[in-house]
Design an enzyme around this catalytic site. Structure first.
Site, PDB file in Angstrom:
ATOM      1  N   GLY A  20       0.819  -1.215   0.000  1.00  0.00           N
ATOM      2  CA  GLY A  20       0.000   0.000   0.000  1.00  0.00           C
ATOM      3  C   GLY A  20       0.840   1.246   0.000  1.00  0.00           C
ATOM      4  O   GLY A  20       1.083   1.868   1.036  1.00  0.00           O
ATOM      5  N   SER A  74       0.753   3.720  -3.143  1.00  0.00           N
ATOM      6  CA  SER A  74       0.071   4.768  -3.906  1.00  0.00           C
ATOM      7  C   SER A  74      -1.238   5.194  -3.251  1.00  0.00           C
ATOM      8  O   SER A  74      -1.923   4.403  -2.617  1.00  0.00           O
ATOM      9  CB  SER A  74      -0.240   4.264  -5.309  1.00  0.00           C
ATOM     10  OG  SER A  74       0.906   3.736  -5.894  1.00  0.00           O
ATOM     11  N   SER A  89      -2.293  -3.826  -5.680  1.00  0.00           N
ATOM     12  CA  SER A  89      -2.433  -5.110  -6.384  1.00  0.00           C
ATOM     13  C   SER A  89      -2.673  -6.236  -5.393  1.00  0.00           C
ATOM     14  O   SER A  89      -1.930  -6.385  -4.422  1.00  0.00           O
ATOM     15  CB  SER A  89      -1.170  -5.431  -7.187  1.00  0.00           C
ATOM     16  OG  SER A  89      -0.925  -4.420  -8.124  1.00  0.00           O
ATOM     17  N   GLU A 136      12.745  -4.897  -5.536  1.00  0.00           N
ATOM     18  CA  GLU A 136      11.960  -5.244  -6.707  1.00  0.00           C
ATOM     19  C   GLU A 136      12.764  -5.004  -7.968  1.00  0.00           C
ATOM     20  O   GLU A 136      12.628  -5.706  -8.948  1.00  0.00           O
ATOM     21  CB  GLU A 136      10.684  -4.390  -6.737  1.00  0.00           C
ATOM     22  CG  GLU A 136       9.700  -4.819  -7.807  1.00  0.00           C
ATOM     23  CD  GLU A 136       8.628  -3.763  -8.050  1.00  0.00           C
ATOM     24  OE1 GLU A 136       8.867  -2.578  -7.774  1.00  0.00           O
ATOM     25  OE2 GLU A 136       7.555  -4.154  -8.527  1.00  0.00           O
ATOM     26  N   GLU A 185       8.502   8.440 -17.419  1.00  0.00           N
ATOM     27  CA  GLU A 185       8.894   9.851 -17.268  1.00  0.00           C
ATOM     28  C   GLU A 185       9.760  10.021 -16.009  1.00  0.00           C
ATOM     29  O   GLU A 185      10.758  10.747 -16.020  1.00  0.00           O
ATOM     30  CB  GLU A 185       7.651  10.749 -17.183  1.00  0.00           C
ATOM     31  CG  GLU A 185       6.894  10.919 -18.499  1.00  0.00           C
ATOM     32  CD  GLU A 185       6.167   9.645 -18.924  1.00  0.00           C
ATOM     33  OE1 GLU A 185       5.809   8.818 -18.054  1.00  0.00           O
ATOM     34  OE2 GLU A 185       5.961   9.465 -20.145  1.00  0.00           O
TER      35      GLU A 185
HETATM   36  C1  LIG Z   1      -0.246  -2.835 -12.934  1.00  0.00           C
HETATM   37  C2  LIG Z   1      -0.012  -1.896 -11.813  1.00  0.00           C
HETATM   38  C3  LIG Z   1       0.149  -2.394 -10.533  1.00  0.00           C
HETATM   39  C4  LIG Z   1       0.353  -1.519  -9.458  1.00  0.00           C
HETATM   40  N1  LIG Z   1       0.461  -2.064  -8.209  1.00  0.00           N
HETATM   41  C5  LIG Z   1       0.624  -1.240  -7.148  1.00  0.00           C
HETATM   42  C6  LIG Z   1       0.672  -1.766  -5.830  1.00  0.00           C
HETATM   43  O1  LIG Z   1       0.569  -2.967  -5.632  1.00  0.00           O
HETATM   44  N2  LIG Z   1       0.829  -0.911  -4.783  1.00  0.00           N
HETATM   45  C7  LIG Z   1       0.936   0.431  -4.965  1.00  0.00           C
HETATM   46  O2  LIG Z   1       1.103   1.141  -3.991  1.00  0.00           O
HETATM   47  N3  LIG Z   1       0.868   0.994  -6.211  1.00  0.00           N
HETATM   48  C8  LIG Z   1       0.711   0.172  -7.292  1.00  0.00           C
HETATM   49  N4  LIG Z   1       0.639   0.713  -8.579  1.00  0.00           N
HETATM   50  C9  LIG Z   1       0.643   2.173  -8.716  1.00  0.00           C
HETATM   51  C10 LIG Z   1       1.887   2.745  -9.374  1.00  0.00           C
HETATM   52  O3  LIG Z   1       2.960   2.737  -8.471  1.00  0.00           O
HETATM   53  C11 LIG Z   1       1.524   4.172  -9.832  1.00  0.00           C
HETATM   54  O4  LIG Z   1       0.558   4.030 -10.835  1.00  0.00           O
HETATM   55  C12 LIG Z   1       2.694   4.935 -10.379  1.00  0.00           C
HETATM   56  O5  LIG Z   1       3.617   5.247  -9.369  1.00  0.00           O
HETATM   57  C13 LIG Z   1       2.259   6.214 -11.110  1.00  0.00           C
HETATM   58  O6  LIG Z   1       1.362   6.976 -10.342  1.00  0.00           O
HETATM   59  P1  LIG Z   1      -0.042   7.433 -10.937  1.00  0.00           P
HETATM   60  O7  LIG Z   1      -0.668   6.258 -11.585  1.00  0.00           O
HETATM   61  O8  LIG Z   1      -0.782   8.124  -9.857  1.00  0.00           O
HETATM   62  O9  LIG Z   1       0.276   8.445 -12.091  1.00  0.00           O
HETATM   63  P2  LIG Z   1       0.616  10.059 -11.988  1.00  0.00           P
HETATM   64  O10 LIG Z   1       1.656  10.231 -10.982  1.00  0.00           O
HETATM   65  O11 LIG Z   1      -0.711  10.750 -11.758  1.00  0.00           O
HETATM   66  O12 LIG Z   1       1.136  10.291 -13.397  1.00  0.00           O
HETATM   67  C14 LIG Z   1       0.324  10.412 -14.569  1.00  0.00           C
HETATM   68  C15 LIG Z   1       1.213  10.773 -15.748  1.00  0.00           C
HETATM   69  O13 LIG Z   1       1.939  11.988 -15.463  1.00  0.00           O
HETATM   70  C16 LIG Z   1       3.323  11.738 -15.557  1.00  0.00           C
HETATM   71  N5  LIG Z   1       4.049  12.445 -14.504  1.00  0.00           N
HETATM   72  C17 LIG Z   1       3.832  12.425 -13.167  1.00  0.00           C
HETATM   73  N6  LIG Z   1       4.757  13.128 -12.531  1.00  0.00           N
HETATM   74  C18 LIG Z   1       5.622  13.578 -13.469  1.00  0.00           C
HETATM   75  C19 LIG Z   1       6.808  14.352 -13.435  1.00  0.00           C
HETATM   76  N7  LIG Z   1       7.349  14.799 -12.305  1.00  0.00           N
HETATM   77  N8  LIG Z   1       7.404  14.607 -14.603  1.00  0.00           N
HETATM   78  C20 LIG Z   1       6.899  14.152 -15.767  1.00  0.00           C
HETATM   79  N9  LIG Z   1       5.792  13.429 -15.866  1.00  0.00           N
HETATM   80  C21 LIG Z   1       5.167  13.140 -14.730  1.00  0.00           C
HETATM   81  C22 LIG Z   1       3.471  10.252 -15.332  1.00  0.00           C
HETATM   82  O14 LIG Z   1       4.687   9.777 -15.884  1.00  0.00           O
HETATM   83  C23 LIG Z   1       2.271   9.713 -16.025  1.00  0.00           C
HETATM   84  O15 LIG Z   1       2.532   9.627 -17.394  1.00  0.00           O
HETATM   85  C24 LIG Z   1       0.413  -0.123  -9.679  1.00  0.00           C
HETATM   86  C25 LIG Z   1       0.262   0.378 -10.973  1.00  0.00           C
HETATM   87  C26 LIG Z   1       0.039  -0.485 -12.035  1.00  0.00           C
HETATM   88  C27 LIG Z   1      -0.139   0.094 -13.403  1.00  0.00           C
END
Ligand SMILES: Cc1cc2nc3c(=O)[nH]c(=O)nc-3n(C[C@H](O)[C@H](O)[C@H](O)COP(=O)(O)OP(=O)(O)OC[C@H]3O[C@@H](n4cnc5c(N)ncnc54)[C@H](O)[C@@H]3O)c2cc1C
Lengths: 385, 290
Positions: free
Chosen positions: A129, A131, A163, A248, A370
């Protein structure tokens, strides 16, 4: 630098291969794959325990944690051997590779005994946990709060994208314990059993298949967590988080290499063009070589970002080409046309769209492309923040 | 397999860098003598790749590349001075043909070595002002057939390693520039659009470099993958060059478009390495399909 294989590593590989020949259950041989932790078949639990008992689960760990103190190149050989046979050794990769591994590094003896070993022996399942709705790439902005209570903490907040949480017995959760400290300093890591009052999990579908329920929202309302569930020192959760992802990431590139290898193998008769094979082969070879380089002594942790970026993006473009090579046929999906069956490996393999859609997990999860580019530019190339 | 440079190889790289820095700007003949004295021409493949990468980094003006990787592998020996090789019957765009002491000509009947002075070589003005390219009349040579198939792996490796070196130099120049140049009150390098281009350049260089080292290893150990590895190295270097050229020039702005900026030498050297002996597209086609 040399092409020839290290005899010690090859001996290790052969030993593991013999073990697989002798013990691999028929279901695993038939590539009956536990696609999501929601649907763990009983044989998969038994299989993980067999690996643990024989020291073949996480070979880098000492025997009490399912290993045999193997070197990094040996650990790589172990994973390569599993990949070559397309065997998935755990249905709980986060639990195994991140959570148990972090507990072994940062946990107390009691935490190792009570949580890490049962996770490794597939008696319980763990989810990560980190995100939150407002804390994705910017993980340090997380808001879930833990306030001190007589013998522990009371936690309130929300996690997302967790997940496998719906199936998990425990969550390794990152919470804010000092709201006044600078962002990275006020975070702690807590183990929260999912049967604690106030923990609510809501699974939801992913792009891959509506019924492939792996993602969860987790709501934490007035959750009481005992003090002994604090992992690492108070307010030093950021170190635990980075350590967790470090675990990881070390051999993460191999999973991209495997997927590229699979795409190469499975696309042979598709009439895909030579030009695409050329890119695929160069990406795959370069990824392996750069990955092997990380096994050496003078490795820089930021170099992992090069591997993640190169690997995840190569998988994505290779999956797209494979999908395109199949034309309209690429649209069919075995799981979507009948009653629900859990994701069998054959289903995954036979749906080119599934493979393409899932390739985005690599460029998003565990730090987006990114974010990897930012790390490369700042930490390797020295550009200003 | 082991894919890290060992202590000796790292040491060699350092010594090569220092030696090149010391003779930079001196007359070409002096630079050439230094390289000969240090025994670089006799270096085995991986060491040669490391040397060539550094020479590419320095836009080396000497006939080292053609001598070590064109002449030597075709004839199985080093020339009495400098050497080069003609791979196609027509003898077009032959590296250093206008100044080589000996020229190895690849014919259907085998390799013929001709004294450079005996060939009428006409230097072709090239985009890279330091590059010696010439058309020669190879006389009795009747052509070697499939160009790509006949070229020794080492010749492809040499161009790839030189190209990687030039690309590394371009990235370094860009990094220096974007750390210093300020616009909107901040260094350019703090802007993410700039960072992301730099990161992509780095990844492309690492990819090409890894394949170059792999190619050198396969040649050194006469591994059956050597021909395939050479195509990969040459193709990856060409692709890398393309991205690094585009981003590298772009990130300098108009300054990158001037003759005064030394960036041009590396851009042109890298581009030449791609175009000689078959560009990326040619070598991608030559790669085996599994
Ligand atoms: C299959 C899968 C499994 C996952 N499993 C887990 C889990 O088990 N536990 C957990 O805690 N999380 C999990 N995650 C979450 C994952 O860690 C986050 O999705 C990831 O860190 C990106 O955060 P966000 O999705 O909120 O995207 P955002 O941070 O909202 O980003 C959206 C877009 O903006 C871009 N962006 C954001 N910040 C910047 C920056 N500073 N500069 C340039 N571009 C930027 C990103 O690259 C992306 O393209 C999982 C995600 C996926 C897809």
């Amino acid at each position: 630098m040399k092409l020839t294989d290290d005899p010690e590593v090859e001996e290790f590989r052969a030993e593991f291969s013999d073990f697989l020949d002798a013990h691999l259950p028929a279901e695993a041989e038939a590539r009956e794959r536990a696609g999501s932790s929601a649907h763990v078949p009983e044989w998969a639990r038994r299989w993980q325990r067999t690996l643990f008992d024989a020291g073949w689960l996480l070979p880098g760990q000492p025997p009490e944690f399912g290993g045999r103190g193997a070197t990094l190149p040996q650990q790589l050989a172990h994973l390569e051997e599993l990949a070559r046979r397309r065997i998935y050794h755990s249905f709980n990769p986060q639990g195994l590779g991140i959570i148990a591994a972090s507990l072994i590094t940062f946990g107390t003896e009691e935490q190792k005994r009570r949580w890490a070993v049962p996770i490794l022996r597939a008696e319980i399942t763990a989810a990560l946990g980190m995100s939150e709705p407002e804390a994705g790439s910017d993980l340090a902005s997380l808001r879930t709060r833990a306030v001190p209570a007589p013998d522990g903490f009371v936690v309130d907040g929300q996690k997302i994208w967790t997940s496998g949480a719906h199936d998990a017995d425990v969550l390794l959760t990152f919470v804010r314990t000092d709201p006044d400290a600078p962002r990275h300093r006020g975070i702690s890591a807590l183990l929260i059993p999912t049967d604690t009052e106030g923990v609510e999990r809501r699974p939801f579908g992913s792009i891959a298949a509506e019924d492939d329920l792996d993602f969860n929202e987790v709501f934490l309302t007035g959750v009481r967590v005992p003090r002994e569930n604090l992992v690492g020192p108070l307010n030093e959760g950021w170190r635990v988080a980075n350590g967790s992802l470090g675990h990881e990431r070390t051999l993460l590139w191999l999973s991209y290499a495997e997927r590229l290898e699979d795409l190469l193998r499975d696309s042979r008769d598709t009439g895909a063009d030579q030009d695409w094979y050329a890119t695929l082969r160069m990406d795959l070879t370069a990824l392996r070589l750069l990955g092997y380089r990380q096994l050496g002594e003078d490795r820089d942790p930021a170099e992992i970002s090069v591997l993640k970026l190169l690997g995840s993006e190569a998988v994505q473009s290779a999956s797209l080409h494979a999908l395109e090579a199949h034309g309209a046929e690429g649209l069919s999906h075995p799981v979507r046309t009948g009653p629900y069956r859990h994701m069998h490996h054959e289903h995954f393999i036979s749906s080119w769209f599934e493979r393409y859609a899932r390739s985005f997990a690599g460029t998003i999860a565990g730090g987006t492309s990114e974010i990897q580019r930012n790390i490369i530019a700042e930490r390797i190339l020295g550009l200003p923040r | 397999m082991e894919f890290e440079l060992d202590e000796e190889q790292r040491l060699l790289r350092r010594t090569v860098r220092e030696a090149i820095a010391k003779v930079r700007g001196r007359p070409e003949a002096q630079q050439w003598d230094t390289y000969l004295r240090l025994g670089w021409l006799e270096a085995p493949p991986l060491e040669l790749a490391l040397i060539l990468e550094e020479l590419g980094y320095a836009a080396d003006p000497t006939p080292f590349l053609a001598t070590a990787t064109w002449f030597a592998p075709l004839t199985g020996r080093l020339p009495t001075g400098s050497g080069t090789a003609v791979f196609d019957g027509a003898g077009r765009y032959v590296l250093d043909a206008d100044r080589a002491d000996e020229v190895a000509v690849l014919t259907t009947g085998g390799v013929v070595v001709v004294p450079g002075a005996r060939l009428a070589a006409e230097r072709v003005p090239a985009l890279d002002p330091h590059l010696h390219l010439a058309h020669v009349d190879a006389g009795h040579a009747d052509g070697a057939g499939d160009l790509v198939a006949e070229v020794p792996d080492l010749a492809l490796l040499g161009l790839a390693a030189t190209c990687v070196g030039a690309c590394r130099r371009i990235l370094d120049l860009v990094l220096d520039h974007v750390k210093q140049r300020e616009q909107f009150g901040r260094p350019l390098g703090s802007f993410q659009a700039v960072k992301h281009k730099a990161a992509d350049m780095h990844v492309a260089i690492e990819r090409a470099r890894a394949l170059t080292h792999f190619c050198a290893l396969t040649i050194a150990e006469d591994d059956p993958r050597r021909a395939d590895a050479a195509h990969m190295a040459k193709a990856a270097a060409g692709e890398c060059q393309r991205l690094v050229f585009r981003h590298g020039l772009q990130l300098f702005g108009a300054m990158g478009f001037t003759w005064e900026n030394e960036l041009q030498y590396y851009l042109k050297r890298a581009q030449a390495c791609d175009l000689l002996l078959g560009s990326a597209a040619v070598h991608r086609k030559a790669l085996l399909v599994p």
